[in-house]
Design a protein around this motif. Structure first.
Motif, PDB file in Angstrom:
ATOM      1  N   ASP A  11      -0.867 -14.864   4.307  1.00  0.00           N
ATOM      2  CA  ASP A  11      -1.446 -15.972   3.287  1.00  0.00           C
ATOM      3  C   ASP A  11      -0.559 -16.147   2.047  1.00  0.00           C
ATOM      4  OD1 ASP A  11      -3.678 -15.989   4.875  1.00  0.00           O
ATOM      5  OD2 ASP A  11      -5.046 -15.776   3.563  1.00  0.00           O
ATOM      6  N   GLY A  15      -1.580   8.401   7.450  1.00  0.00           N
ATOM      7  CA  GLY A  15      -0.393   9.666   7.375  1.00  0.00           C
ATOM      8  C   GLY A  15      -0.568  10.199   5.946  1.00  0.00           C
ATOM      9  N   GLY A  16       0.021   9.149   5.101  1.00  0.00           N
ATOM     10  CA  GLY A  16      -0.011   9.687   3.654  1.00  0.00           C
ATOM     11  C   GLY A  16       0.986   8.871   2.887  1.00  0.00           C
ATOM     12  N   GLU A  44       3.147  -4.981   0.690  1.00  0.00           N
ATOM     13  CA  GLU A  44       3.443  -5.515   2.254  1.00  0.00           C
ATOM     14  C   GLU A  44       4.211  -7.003   2.174  1.00  0.00           C
ATOM     15  OE1 GLU A  44       1.535  -3.571   5.333  1.00  0.00           O
ATOM     16  OE2 GLU A  44       2.645  -4.734   7.013  1.00  0.00           O
ATOM     17  N   SER A  80       5.509   2.969   2.528  1.00  0.00           N
ATOM     18  CA  SER A  80       4.925   1.936   2.193  1.00  0.00           C
ATOM     19  C   SER A  80       3.968   1.852   0.956  1.00  0.00           C
ATOM     20  CB  SER A  80       4.657   0.991   3.522  1.00  0.00           C
ATOM     21  OG  SER A  80       3.808   1.735   4.280  1.00  0.00           O
ATOM     22  N   LEU A  81       3.113   2.893   1.319  1.00  0.00           N
ATOM     23  CA  LEU A  81       2.017   2.878   0.005  1.00  0.00           C
ATOM     24  C   LEU A  81       2.883   3.246  -1.296  1.00  0.00           C
ATOM     25  CD1 LEU A  81      -0.746   5.096   1.829  1.00  0.00           C
ATOM     26  CD2 LEU A  81      -0.980   2.754   0.681  1.00  0.00           C
ATOM     27  N   SER A  99      -4.332  -1.064   3.494  1.00  0.00           N
ATOM     28  CA  SER A  99      -4.354   0.316   2.644  1.00  0.00           C
ATOM     29  C   SER A  99      -5.348   1.004   2.991  1.00  0.00           C
ATOM     30  CB  SER A  99      -4.357  -0.307   1.200  1.00  0.00           C
ATOM     31  OG  SER A  99      -3.487  -1.022   0.689  1.00  0.00           O
ATOM     32  N   SER A 124      -6.599  -6.740  -3.038  1.00  0.00           N
ATOM     33  CA  SER A 124      -7.416  -5.564  -3.505  1.00  0.00           C
ATOM     34  C   SER A 124      -6.921  -4.185  -2.541  1.00  0.00           C
ATOM     35  CB  SER A 124      -8.943  -5.568  -3.492  1.00  0.00           C
ATOM     36  OG  SER A 124      -9.313  -6.068  -1.960  1.00  0.00           O
TER      37      SER A 124
HETATM   38  C1  LIG Z   1      -3.393   1.477  10.802  1.00  0.00           C
HETATM   39  C2  LIG Z   1      -2.313   1.643   9.573  1.00  0.00           C
HETATM   40  C3  LIG Z   1      -1.830   2.862   8.896  1.00  0.00           C
HETATM   41  C4  LIG Z   1      -0.875   3.006   8.083  1.00  0.00           C
HETATM   42  N1  LIG Z   1      -0.517   4.129   7.713  1.00  0.00           N
HETATM   43  C5  LIG Z   1       0.303   4.390   6.487  1.00  0.00           C
HETATM   44  C6  LIG Z   1       0.763   5.712   5.918  1.00  0.00           C
HETATM   45  O1  LIG Z   1       0.343   6.417   6.412  1.00  0.00           O
HETATM   46  N2  LIG Z   1       1.286   5.561   4.885  1.00  0.00           N
HETATM   47  C7  LIG Z   1       1.985   4.541   4.280  1.00  0.00           C
HETATM   48  O2  LIG Z   1       2.654   4.545   3.458  1.00  0.00           O
HETATM   49  N3  LIG Z   1       1.582   3.340   4.789  1.00  0.00           N
HETATM   50  C8  LIG Z   1       0.947   3.278   5.850  1.00  0.00           C
HETATM   51  N4  LIG Z   1       0.422   1.877   6.335  1.00  0.00           N
HETATM   52  C9  LIG Z   1       1.012   0.730   5.688  1.00  0.00           C
HETATM   53  C10 LIG Z   1       0.421   0.393   4.388  1.00  0.00           C
HETATM   54  O3  LIG Z   1      -0.869   0.833   4.738  1.00  0.00           O
HETATM   55  C11 LIG Z   1       0.493  -0.889   3.985  1.00  0.00           C
HETATM   56  O4  LIG Z   1       1.686  -1.360   4.039  1.00  0.00           O
HETATM   57  C12 LIG Z   1      -0.021  -0.929   2.606  1.00  0.00           C
HETATM   58  O5  LIG Z   1      -1.136  -0.457   2.409  1.00  0.00           O
HETATM   59  C13 LIG Z   1      -0.002  -2.529   2.273  1.00  0.00           C
HETATM   60  O6  LIG Z   1      -0.692  -2.523   0.793  1.00  0.00           O
HETATM   61  P1  LIG Z   1      -0.982  -3.768   0.240  1.00  0.00           P
HETATM   62  O7  LIG Z   1      -1.650  -3.721  -0.966  1.00  0.00           O
HETATM   63  O8  LIG Z   1       0.491  -4.546   0.082  1.00  0.00           O
HETATM   64  O9  LIG Z   1      -1.796  -4.903   1.371  1.00  0.00           O
HETATM   65  P2  LIG Z   1      -3.286  -4.389   1.984  1.00  0.00           P
HETATM   66  O10 LIG Z   1      -3.591  -3.246   1.871  1.00  0.00           O
HETATM   67  O11 LIG Z   1      -3.325  -5.195   3.101  1.00  0.00           O
HETATM   68  O12 LIG Z   1      -4.347  -5.671   0.973  1.00  0.00           O
HETATM   69  C14 LIG Z   1      -4.101  -7.006   1.176  1.00  0.00           C
HETATM   70  C15 LIG Z   1      -5.233  -7.467   0.234  1.00  0.00           C
HETATM   71  O13 LIG Z   1      -4.800  -8.960   0.088  1.00  0.00           O
HETATM   72  C16 LIG Z   1      -5.979  -9.667   0.107  1.00  0.00           C
HETATM   73  N5  LIG Z   1      -5.758 -11.092   0.556  1.00  0.00           N
HETATM   74  C17 LIG Z   1      -4.974 -11.599   1.631  1.00  0.00           C
HETATM   75  N6  LIG Z   1      -4.882 -12.905   1.704  1.00  0.00           N
HETATM   76  C18 LIG Z   1      -5.576 -13.348   0.442  1.00  0.00           C
HETATM   77  C19 LIG Z   1      -6.011 -14.524   0.066  1.00  0.00           C
HETATM   78  N7  LIG Z   1      -5.712 -15.727   0.830  1.00  0.00           N
HETATM   79  N8  LIG Z   1      -6.879 -14.896  -0.877  1.00  0.00           N
HETATM   80  C20 LIG Z   1      -7.327 -13.583  -1.469  1.00  0.00           C
HETATM   81  N9  LIG Z   1      -6.958 -12.237  -1.115  1.00  0.00           N
HETATM   82  C21 LIG Z   1      -6.206 -12.179  -0.214  1.00  0.00           C
HETATM   83  C22 LIG Z   1      -6.969  -8.887   1.191  1.00  0.00           C
HETATM   84  O14 LIG Z   1      -8.223  -9.201   1.152  1.00  0.00           O
HETATM   85  C23 LIG Z   1      -6.576  -7.533   0.890  1.00  0.00           C
HETATM   86  O15 LIG Z   1      -7.415  -7.171  -0.386  1.00  0.00           O
HETATM   87  C24 LIG Z   1      -0.320   1.872   7.368  1.00  0.00           C
HETATM   88  C25 LIG Z   1      -0.881   0.787   8.208  1.00  0.00           C
HETATM   89  C26 LIG Z   1      -1.712   0.352   9.055  1.00  0.00           C
HETATM   90  C27 LIG Z   1      -2.399  -0.809   9.396  1.00  0.00           C
END
Ligand SMILES: Cc1cc2nc3c(=O)[nH]c(=O)nc-3n(C[C@H](O)[C@H](O)[C@H](O)COP(=O)(O)OP(=O)(O)OC[C@H]3O[C@@H](n4cnc5c(N)ncnc54)[C@H](O)[C@@H]3O)c2cc1C
Length: 491
Positions: A207, A47-48, A360, A376-377, A42, A12
């Motif tokens: 995971d 930053g953005g 990610e 990355s967002l 997320s 999510s």
């Molecule tokens: C502090 C910080 C600042 C950042 N700033 C920026 C920025 O400014 N700009 C930018 O572009 N990027 C930024 N990033 C990177 C970016 O936020 C992430 O790469 C991106 O949001 C990842 O999104 P996602 O949806 O792939 O994963 P996530 O947002 O991490 O979501 C992962 C989801 O998977 C679920 N999940 C995981 N394993 C399981 C399982 N086994 N069963 C069920 N659910 C599971 C979790 O519960 C969660 O809901 C930042 C990252 C961090 C840590």
């Protein structure tokens, strides 16, 4: 919960939520989050989002070039072009559904500069852009009755059948529940928790990568880890608070233990060089000075500006007894982002039929060897939407489904997990694969991690969250070090 869905979305964060809103009402979607819905990387993004929204002052070719330069030209150029050209449309979609990006006095979106970008192109909501995006997307997903959301529900197994997948879910009460889906999108985020110190949320245990690996999916470049140069140097906390790149973008300078600027000594771009360059500079300077004390100084910008532009960073530092309007911020590099992951094509398709990955946990190749800030967002949005579009097309082409029989649940009981496995894995990885890697330490660490993994696989332990996450960390750590060994041997 039903026995069968069209699409299972695991995660999510930005990737999972944005995919979920792409499906029309007739497509039944199950969306999982292993902890609270908003606990994710997320939500932490500050930053953005980078996007070329002003073609008079910016150009797609410039964003592509900046991305390739940061990525050391190890990027997949086609994927970068898709990212850069389609990304602005997705950012505008976020604006349409209500993300409150900061604006100029004339109403246009405010765009800031971040390290490695040649133009001001980062749109943001103060310094909590990720939270603004997640909150808005969640509200939007909840308006889609075809999406069933299961919070605190962890995917612990994924079995491939010809017509789709049987998924093992660990329910909030610890019981097992089996369900199925014709397509699965893994949007499970990063692996930061395999390190001792990380900016990542507690969910970042790899995971999805582990489950995909167990199915035989191709995993690539898991050892390509980005270390953020300026995490708040807290004494004990494992999760380190990020002092965003945007703080340097707005003029903060890096100081060593003697209060001297040093970044330009290592690269002419100084504080605004890409992350890996700045992280390297800090580690080299720490060896030169025999001190790990480093600081960011933004005091010269004035209290009103700093508090308005960085309210979250200001408040968080204040909790640590640092007033950033008058004091230097203690910083040091730590794990921040994974460039590699489950290998996917331009439609987020993995090497396993019907299995997709976005965000990610995936490797699209857009980041190359080093991610450009705020890409990355954008990647999570662009490729999760493309995954949803591809899944939708396939559902329309072949509306029938035959997953076959499976039970409602399974027995997860077993021996209690011994203490210490996770701590040991984190210590081993931190020790041999940090900013400046230590290849000589890798063989011994890998051997120990394989022993831990073997114990987890054969020990007959109860399947609970601790067990699943320990198994993920051990799997991810083993893949990282195996890759490092292979690269080292090839040199
Ligand atoms: C502090 C910080 C600042 C950042 N700033 C920026 C920025 O400014 N700009 C930018 O572009 N990027 C930024 N990033 C990177 C970016 O936020 C992430 O790469 C991106 O949001 C990842 O999104 P996602 O949806 O792939 O994963 P996530 O947002 O991490 O979501 C992962 C989801 O998977 C679920 N999940 C995981 N394993 C399981 C399982 N086994 N069963 C069920 N659910 C599971 C979790 O519960 C969660 O809901 C930042 C990252 C961090 C840590």
């Amino acid at each position: 919960m039903k026995k069968q869905y069209d699409v299972l979305i695991v995660g999510s964060g930005a990737a999972g939520l944005y995919a979920a809103i792409q499906f029309p009402p007739q497509v039944e979607v199950l969306l999982l989050s292993k902890r609270e819905l908003t606990l994710s990387n997320s939500s932490l993004a500050q930053g953005g989002v980078a996007a070329v929204l002003d073609l008079q002052n910016d150009a797609y070719a410039l964003h592509v070039q900046d991305t390739l330069t940061a990525g050391k030209s190890k990027n997949n150029v086609q994927a970068v072009e898709v990212l850069v050209q389609e990304g602005p449309g997705d950012v505008l979609r976020l604006k349409e559904i209500g993300v409150d990006f900061d604006r100029e006095a004339d109403g246009t979106l405010q765009k800031t500069l971040e390290a490695g970008h040649s133009r001001h192109r980062i749109v943001h909501h103060k310094d909590s852009t990720g939270k603004a995006i997640v909150d808005t997307l969640l509200a939007e997903v909840k308006r889609h009755p075809n999406v069933t959301i299961c919070e605190n529900t962890l995917l612990y197994s994924l079995e491939k059948r010809e017509g789709g997948f049987v998924a093992g879910l660990l329910m909030p009460d610890g019981s097992s529940r089996l369900t199925s889906a014709r397509f699965c999108l893994l949007a499970t985020g990063g692996i930061g928790r395999v390190y001792q110190y990380t900016t990542n949320s507690a969910i970042a245990t790899g995971d999805g990568i582990t489950l995909a690996h167990r199915l035989g999916a191709k995993i690539r470049h898991l050892s390509w880890i980005q270390f953020h140069p300026t995490a708040f140097a807290a004494e004990n906390d494992r999760e380190r608070f990020l002092i965003s790149e945007a703080v340097r973008g707005e003029g903060a300078v890096l100081l060593n233990c003697d209060g001297e600027r040093f970044a330009e000594k290592y690269d002419p771009r100084g504080e605004l060089a890409p992350r890996d360059v700045v992280s390297n500079a800090i580690i080299l300077e720490s060896r030169f000075k025999h001190s790990e004390k480093f600081y960011l100084d933004i005091t010269h910008k004035g209290a009103a500006f700093v508090k308005n532009r960085f309210p979250m960073i200001y408040e968080n530092c204040l909790k640590e007894k640092i007033d950033i309007t008058t004091q230097w911020i203690p910083v040091f590099p730590c794990q921040h982002y994974l460039m590699g992951g489950i290998d996917v094509d331009l439609y987020a398709r993995t090497s396993i039929d019907r299995l997709y990955a976005a965000g990610e946990c995936s490797h699209t190749g857009v980041h190359g060897a080093n991610r450009l800030a705020s890409n990355s967002l954008l990647e999570a949005l662009v490729f999760s939407r493309r995954a949803a579009e591809d899944i939708l097309k396939r559902l329309q082409e072949d509306p029938s489904a035959d997953i076959g029989e499976f039970p409602d649940s399974e027995d997860l009981s077993g021996a209690p997990l011994p203490h210490g496995h996770r701590t040991e894995i984190r210590r081993l990885i931190q020790d041999c694969h940090f900013v400046i890697p230590e290849p000589d330490k890798v063989p011994e660490s890998l051997q120990r991690i394989r022993e831990i993994l073997d114990d987890l696989e054969t020990g007959g332990y109860e399947v609970n969250r601790d067990f699943v996450e320990a198994r993920s960390l051990a799997t991810v750590a083993a893949i990282i070090l195996e890759e490092v060994m292979e690269e080292h041997d090839a040199e």
